[in-house]
Design a protein around this motif. Structure first.
Motif, PDB file in Angstrom:
ATOM      1  N   SER A 641       0.870  -1.221   0.033  1.00  0.00           N
ATOM      2  CA  SER A 641      -0.113   0.189   0.088  1.00  0.00           C
ATOM      3  C   SER A 641       0.872   1.311  -0.068  1.00  0.00           C
ATOM      4  O   SER A 641       0.547   2.251  -0.715  1.00  0.00           O
ATOM      5  CB  SER A 641      -0.982   0.088   1.161  1.00  0.00           C
ATOM      6  OG  SER A 641      -1.707  -1.328   1.263  1.00  0.00           O
ATOM      7  N   TYR A 642       2.070   1.095   0.706  1.00  0.00           N
ATOM      8  CA  TYR A 642       2.746   2.292   0.700  1.00  0.00           C
ATOM      9  C   TYR A 642       3.536   2.549  -0.655  1.00  0.00           C
ATOM     10  O   TYR A 642       3.649   3.498  -1.167  1.00  0.00           O
ATOM     11  CB  TYR A 642       4.030   2.025   1.728  1.00  0.00           C
ATOM     12  CG  TYR A 642       5.168   2.999   2.068  1.00  0.00           C
ATOM     13  CD1 TYR A 642       4.717   4.537   2.490  1.00  0.00           C
ATOM     14  CD2 TYR A 642       6.266   3.162   1.265  1.00  0.00           C
ATOM     15  CE1 TYR A 642       5.505   5.447   2.708  1.00  0.00           C
ATOM     16  CE2 TYR A 642       7.267   4.035   1.275  1.00  0.00           C
ATOM     17  CZ  TYR A 642       6.868   5.199   1.921  1.00  0.00           C
ATOM     18  OH  TYR A 642       7.834   6.250   2.061  1.00  0.00           O
ATOM     19  N   THR A 643       3.987   1.534  -1.137  1.00  0.00           N
ATOM     20  CA  THR A 643       4.648   1.668  -2.486  1.00  0.00           C
ATOM     21  C   THR A 643       3.690   2.225  -3.698  1.00  0.00           C
ATOM     22  O   THR A 643       4.001   3.203  -4.352  1.00  0.00           O
ATOM     23  CB  THR A 643       4.961   0.224  -2.987  1.00  0.00           C
ATOM     24  OG1 THR A 643       6.013  -0.116  -1.828  1.00  0.00           O
ATOM     25  CG2 THR A 643       5.927   0.434  -4.310  1.00  0.00           C
ATOM     26  N   ALA A 644       2.515   1.689  -3.467  1.00  0.00           N
ATOM     27  CA  ALA A 644       1.401   2.103  -4.572  1.00  0.00           C
ATOM     28  C   ALA A 644       1.061   3.620  -4.482  1.00  0.00           C
ATOM     29  O   ALA A 644       0.917   4.489  -5.370  1.00  0.00           O
ATOM     30  CB  ALA A 644       0.135   1.179  -4.377  1.00  0.00           C
ATOM     31  N   ASN A 645       0.963   4.052  -2.931  1.00  0.00           N
ATOM     32  CA  ASN A 645       0.437   5.330  -2.928  1.00  0.00           C
ATOM     33  C   ASN A 645       1.861   6.612  -3.054  1.00  0.00           C
ATOM     34  O   ASN A 645       1.511   7.527  -3.186  1.00  0.00           O
ATOM     35  CB  ASN A 645      -0.219   5.547  -1.517  1.00  0.00           C
ATOM     36  CG  ASN A 645      -1.104   6.683  -1.430  1.00  0.00           C
ATOM     37  OD1 ASN A 645      -1.765   6.898  -2.295  1.00  0.00           O
ATOM     38  ND2 ASN A 645      -1.307   7.349  -0.117  1.00  0.00           N
ATOM     39  N   LEU A 646       3.018   6.094  -2.889  1.00  0.00           N
ATOM     40  CA  LEU A 646       4.044   6.769  -2.784  1.00  0.00           C
ATOM     41  C   LEU A 646       4.273   6.997  -4.475  1.00  0.00           C
ATOM     42  O   LEU A 646       4.684   8.172  -4.930  1.00  0.00           O
ATOM     43  CB  LEU A 646       5.384   5.905  -2.336  1.00  0.00           C
ATOM     44  CG  LEU A 646       6.579   6.721  -2.535  1.00  0.00           C
ATOM     45  CD1 LEU A 646       6.560   8.040  -1.904  1.00  0.00           C
ATOM     46  CD2 LEU A 646       7.695   5.775  -2.269  1.00  0.00           C
ATOM     47  N   ALA A 647       3.938   6.010  -5.216  1.00  0.00           N
ATOM     48  CA  ALA A 647       3.900   6.138  -6.841  1.00  0.00           C
ATOM     49  C   ALA A 647       3.015   7.471  -7.129  1.00  0.00           C
ATOM     50  O   ALA A 647       3.358   8.445  -7.911  1.00  0.00           O
ATOM     51  CB  ALA A 647       3.591   4.884  -7.533  1.00  0.00           C
ATOM     52  N   ALA A 648       1.628   7.455  -6.505  1.00  0.00           N
ATOM     53  CA  ALA A 648       0.946   8.405  -6.767  1.00  0.00           C
ATOM     54  C   ALA A 648       1.233   9.897  -6.231  1.00  0.00           C
ATOM     55  O   ALA A 648       1.249  10.701  -6.971  1.00  0.00           O
ATOM     56  CB  ALA A 648      -0.543   8.043  -6.363  1.00  0.00           C
ATOM     57  N   PHE A 649       1.803   9.669  -5.272  1.00  0.00           N
ATOM     58  CA  PHE A 649       2.632  11.254  -4.761  1.00  0.00           C
ATOM     59  C   PHE A 649       3.698  11.605  -5.438  1.00  0.00           C
ATOM     60  O   PHE A 649       3.986  12.867  -5.524  1.00  0.00           O
ATOM     61  CB  PHE A 649       2.688  11.059  -3.217  1.00  0.00           C
ATOM     62  CG  PHE A 649       1.810  11.262  -2.031  1.00  0.00           C
ATOM     63  CD1 PHE A 649       1.708  12.404  -1.888  1.00  0.00           C
ATOM     64  CD2 PHE A 649       0.968  10.375  -1.837  1.00  0.00           C
ATOM     65  CE1 PHE A 649       0.716  12.648  -0.768  1.00  0.00           C
ATOM     66  CE2 PHE A 649      -0.119  10.357  -1.180  1.00  0.00           C
ATOM     67  CZ  PHE A 649      -0.320  11.630  -0.247  1.00  0.00           C
TER      68      PHE A 649
END
Length: 897
Positions: A641-649
């Motif tokens: 979840s962190y990796t996916a949302n970090l990509a969005a940020f």
């Protein structure tokens, strides 16, 4: 009739076995028994779509009928699945057992045909509301032949010499057959295409053929279920534009969502069976919870469909018949073959067809010629930028009668007040896009031809309507102000007061101060003061940007979970005998054991799992392995979840604006200054406002006159070149500039409400004529069309019209609380299992050494809580086990056993 009885016999045989269960399906039973009182006449409604609204319409129609006619109608309502004839049969039979007097619905043609046969056999009136060429039962919907006559009148009026006839299914071919009969041998050239060719809801293949055809006049007939999607796909294919003309042969056209087609410039004409302006329609809208103002539905989406209106009228017709021919309903059992039908049913149905009803109806008068309903008239409506506009009517006797307001014919009064041949001097502010500007051309232009813009077009429209001539004069950018004490004015106001000009048209705001000196027409455009500022810029990345994917709450819970799991490993490692290892594997009976789950090792193992890395530590006991399993699952979800949302940020820019409201501007947040046009209604608004915020802003602009500008264009240029300057101007001008300046944006809502009007001399005798002409232009959609032209078409397309990307938001506990819950439950279960296993181990050890259990538990617990000791001495003289005769057995061997 013989085939009908064969069908019924077969249908009764199939359903007799399971009828009892079908009758009570969906909550039936005792609810029907409530209607078995001698003073009421129950009528039934079967609905298979839009049930909630249909029930409201049905109950309201009964209420009106009982009040106006004096009947005692009551309602039986049941909902069935669309097209489910078997379920509908069960519902209908249950109604018949109560002695029902009539049946209304459902919408599905397939289902209605089955129910119609049953009602005919039982001699019960069946009323339905869909278009059908067969004159069976009671149908108040206009006959296809009559709809064909209406289409024929429109096509003839529009002088179409060729057109494309698009139809949905074979049910609509009878309209085409009647059209060809009416046209005869010398009619238009007709291309016939079926748009629902493959019955899969995809009409684009046929619509592409239409686009490639030389014909651009189209007649469309189809159901209310497919017509909205047809219009949507036609727009996608590119055949709803100014090159195409449509006649929609569906009476529910007013109920479709037509907002996105208003500005397509396609000529779309439709037919309407009733108008929202009727009082009975307004009452029904209020019952349904909608406003009664028909302006709410000028763009379509009217909640009252033709089926609802016809059902309402059918109830009124039924009540009128009941008033003149009373009867008592007879309970009937349709599951048994019997000849017992209501003896007066045929008389009742025949009498209904002899009535002429004109009152309390939505769709106009009702009478029958044979079994075909007559008496109605159709509104011819047209979709314009202002919404749905009535442009004519049609009825069978007088056919099509146009009621369109002329847009180009001058309308004169009597000879004394006529504007014909009068010439007015009209002031413009040039350049002031989009209201007036010089035409960009290589030719030398003079006079009126050198100007173009919204104001220029508006004066031309008024001149065509009222018949006057005009001369444009550049009045500059000083609109003027009026000093009441000295009776002096400036700018355009002075020119009009002195009689040197007759009219002034630009972005001239109607204010009380100006109306003391001159008059204005009604507003031709409404607006308010707003803030023009730069679009939000990309924010500078912060030091701890990597923490943005999770909310602060999640980071805290993650930290607590990390410490709790590490502590669980440490505790379970000390409790579990399997985690105490022989440090010298070569010695079979070691004197001491070591534990690998020290505080440091527990934290190291938890850290390695969190970072998706391994470690040299491997849990051996079932309890520690359980905690490790749940922790690894937890870290898998959290890290993913962190990796996916970090990509969005990292990929989505987070724009940041220095100001977001008028309050920020008033407080000069982050050093942002502001200004307005030096003279005009915007500056005057702040000078006269009593609001504390606006007083503060007025004081700032008074103390800093360098931020004021001579015109709006200068203010726009300052905003473009400075990140700390905002400009206050009218919302319409902001809308125009933001369409062409890609880095500009309107901030916040409008600060006030006002309107632009055409200025003229005080007590000018022609003011009412201009007001009436402006009202007509507004009703005809001309004003909206001109605004769309100069704001959204001319000079636009510079900025990319892409949708704003959604903001990347941190994941909070609402997103991850499930995986935290799983970790908590798993860790608690492992801890509980570890404690139980430890107690059982101590009991076993105490039994083997024949020592008191209490002493053994005490010694073992003291060792477990000795957190500084990671070595277990097996042969200690201080241990209670050393005094036992069984002391030769090692703890390790007991753990292995």
């Amino acid at each position: 009739m013989f085939s009908k009885h064969i069908f019924l016999s077969f249908f009764f045989t199939l359903t007799r076995i399971s009828l009892h269960s079908a009758q009570y399906e969906g909550g039936y039973g005792s609810s029907y028994d409530n209607f078995q009182n001698l003073g009421s006449v129950p009528i039934g409604l079967l609905t298979d779509q839009d049930t909630e609204h249909m029930n409201i319409v049905f109950d309201h129609a009964i209420e009106v009928a009982n009040q106006e006619v004096g009947t005692t109608l009551t309602s039986l309502k049941a909902e069935v699945n669309y097209g489910d004839a078997y379920q509908s049969y069960g519902r209908l039979c249950r109604m018949m057992e109560t002695g029902i007097a009539g049946v209304f619905g459902p919408s599905s043609r397939h289902t209605a045909v089955h129910l119609m046969s049953i009602c005919d056999a039982m001699d019960i009136p069946h009323i339905y509301s869909y278009m059908s060429e067969y004159a069976e039962g009671f149908n108040l919907h206009p006959h296809p032949a009559d709809l064909a006559k209406a289409l024929y009148s429109l096509i003839t009026e529009f002088n179409w010499t060729r057109f494309i006839f698009l139809y949905e299914s074979a049910d609509y071919l009878n309209i085409l057959n009647e059209l060809t009969t009416l046209f005869g041998m010398n009619g238009p050239v007709v291309t016939v295409l079926r748009y629902d060719m493959h019955l899969n809801g995809n009409y684009k293949q046929v619509l592409r053929r239409v686009r490639k055809s030389v014909d651009n006049r189209i007649v469309v007939v189809g159901s209310s279920e497919t017509m909205p999607e047809f219009l949507n796909q036609a727009q996608q294919v590119g055949i709803i534009n100014e090159d195409y003309k449509y006649i929609i042969g569906n009476l529910d056209f007013h109920s479709f969502d037509l907002e996105e087609y208003k500005y397509s410039e396609a000529n779309i004409t439709g037919l309407r069976l009733f108008s929202p302006e009727k009082m009975a329609v307004k009452e029904l809208l209020l019952k349904m919870g909608y406003p009664s103002d028909q302006d709410e539905f000028r763009n379509g989406s009217c909640p009252i469909t033709v089926e609802m209106a016809l059902t309402y009228d059918a109830v009124q017709l039924f009540a009128e018949t009941l008033k003149n021919l009373p009867f008592k309903p007879v309970p009937q059992n349709c599951s048994q073959r019997t000849e017992s039908v209501r003896d007066d049913g045929s008389s009742f149905k025949n009498y209904m067809r002899t009535l002429r009803l004109t009152d309390r109806l939505l769709t106009g008068p009702i009478f029958f010629e044979g079994n075909v309903r007559k008496g109605y008239h159709l509104d011819v409506i047209e979709l314009q930028p202002s919404g749905i506009v009535k442009v004519g009517t049609w009825d069978e006797q007088r056919e099509y009668r146009a009621q369109r307001l002329a847009t180009t014919t001058a309308q004169f009064d009597n000879i004394d007040n006529s504007l014909a041949n009068k010439t007015f001097i009209v002031l413009l502010s040039v350049p002031n896009k989009p209201y007036a500007q010089l035409v960009e051309t290589f030719k030398q232009l003079e006079g009126n031809s050198q100007y173009e813009g919204y104001g220029v077009d508006l004066i031309k429209e008024l001149a065509d309507k009222l018949g006057f001539n005009f001369t444009f004069v550049n009045g500059g950018n000083d609109y003027g102000s009026y000093n009441k004490s000295s009776n002096e004015s400036t700018g355009m106001l002075r020119e009009i007061m002195m009689g040197r000009a007759d009219l002034a048209i630009t972005d001239l705001t109607i204010t009380s101060e100006r109306e003391e000196a001159i008059d204005f027409t009604i507003p031709f455009m409404n607006l308010g003061i707003a803030i023009l500022y730069l679009k939000p810029q990309k924010a500078t990345p912060e030091l701890f940007t990597f923490m943005d994917p999770f909310s602060e709450e999640v980071w805290w819970f993650l930290g607590f979970s990390f410490l709790a799991v590490a502590l669980s490993f440490f505790i379970l490692g000390r409790l579990s005998p399997s985690e105490w290892d022989n440090p010298y594997p070569c010695i079979e009976e070691p004197e001491e054991l070591e534990n690998q789950f020290t505080i440091g090792n527990s934290i190291w193992f938890t850290t390695g799992a969190l970072l998706q890395q391994g470690s040299e530590i491997g849990p051996k006991a079932l309890s520690t392995r359980t905690v490790a399993t749940f922790w690894l699952f937890f870290t898998l979800i959290v890290v993913s979840s962190y990796t996916a949302n970090l990509a969005a940020f990292l990929t989505i820019e987070k724009p940041q604006s220095l100001i977001n409201s008028v309050d920020d501007l008033a407080d000069n947040k982050d050093g942002v200054v502001y200004g307005a046009k030096r003279t005009g209604s915007t500056r005057n608004f702040f000078l006269t406002s009593e609001d504390d915020r606006y007083k503060k802003m007025n004081k700032f602009m008074t103390e800093h006159p360098e931020h004021l500008t001579e015109d709006n264009q200068e203010g726009v240029r300052r905003v473009k070149t400075s990140t700390h300057y905002a400009f206050l101007m009218e919302s319409t001008s902001i809308e125009y500039n933001t369409k062409r300046e890609c880095n500009l944006k309107k901030i916040g809502d409008a600060l006030d409400e006002k309107g632009y009007g055409i200025a003229m001399r005080k007590n000018w005798p022609h003011r009412d004529k201009f007001n009436n002409a402006l009202l007509e232009l507004q009703e005809q959609g001309v004003l909206e069309k001109m605004k769309n032209k100069w704001w959204n078409e001319v000079g636009t397309g510079i900025c990319a019209t892409k949708e704003d990307a959604p903001d990347a938001t941190p994941l909070d506990m609402n997103n991850l609380e499930g995986v935290f819950f799983v970790l908590l439950v798993g860790s608690c279960c492992a801890l509980l299992y570890g404690i139980i296993s430890w107690v059982l181990f101590v009991m076993k050890k105490a039994h083997h050494y024949r020592v008191p259990l209490r002493e053994a538990l005490k010694e073992e617990f003291q060792f477990v809580v000795d957190f500084n000791n990671y070595v277990r001495v097996l042969k200690s003289s201080a241990s209670i086990y050393s005094r036992s005769r069984q002391s030769s057995m090692s703890v390790a061997s007991m753990a292995d056993s």
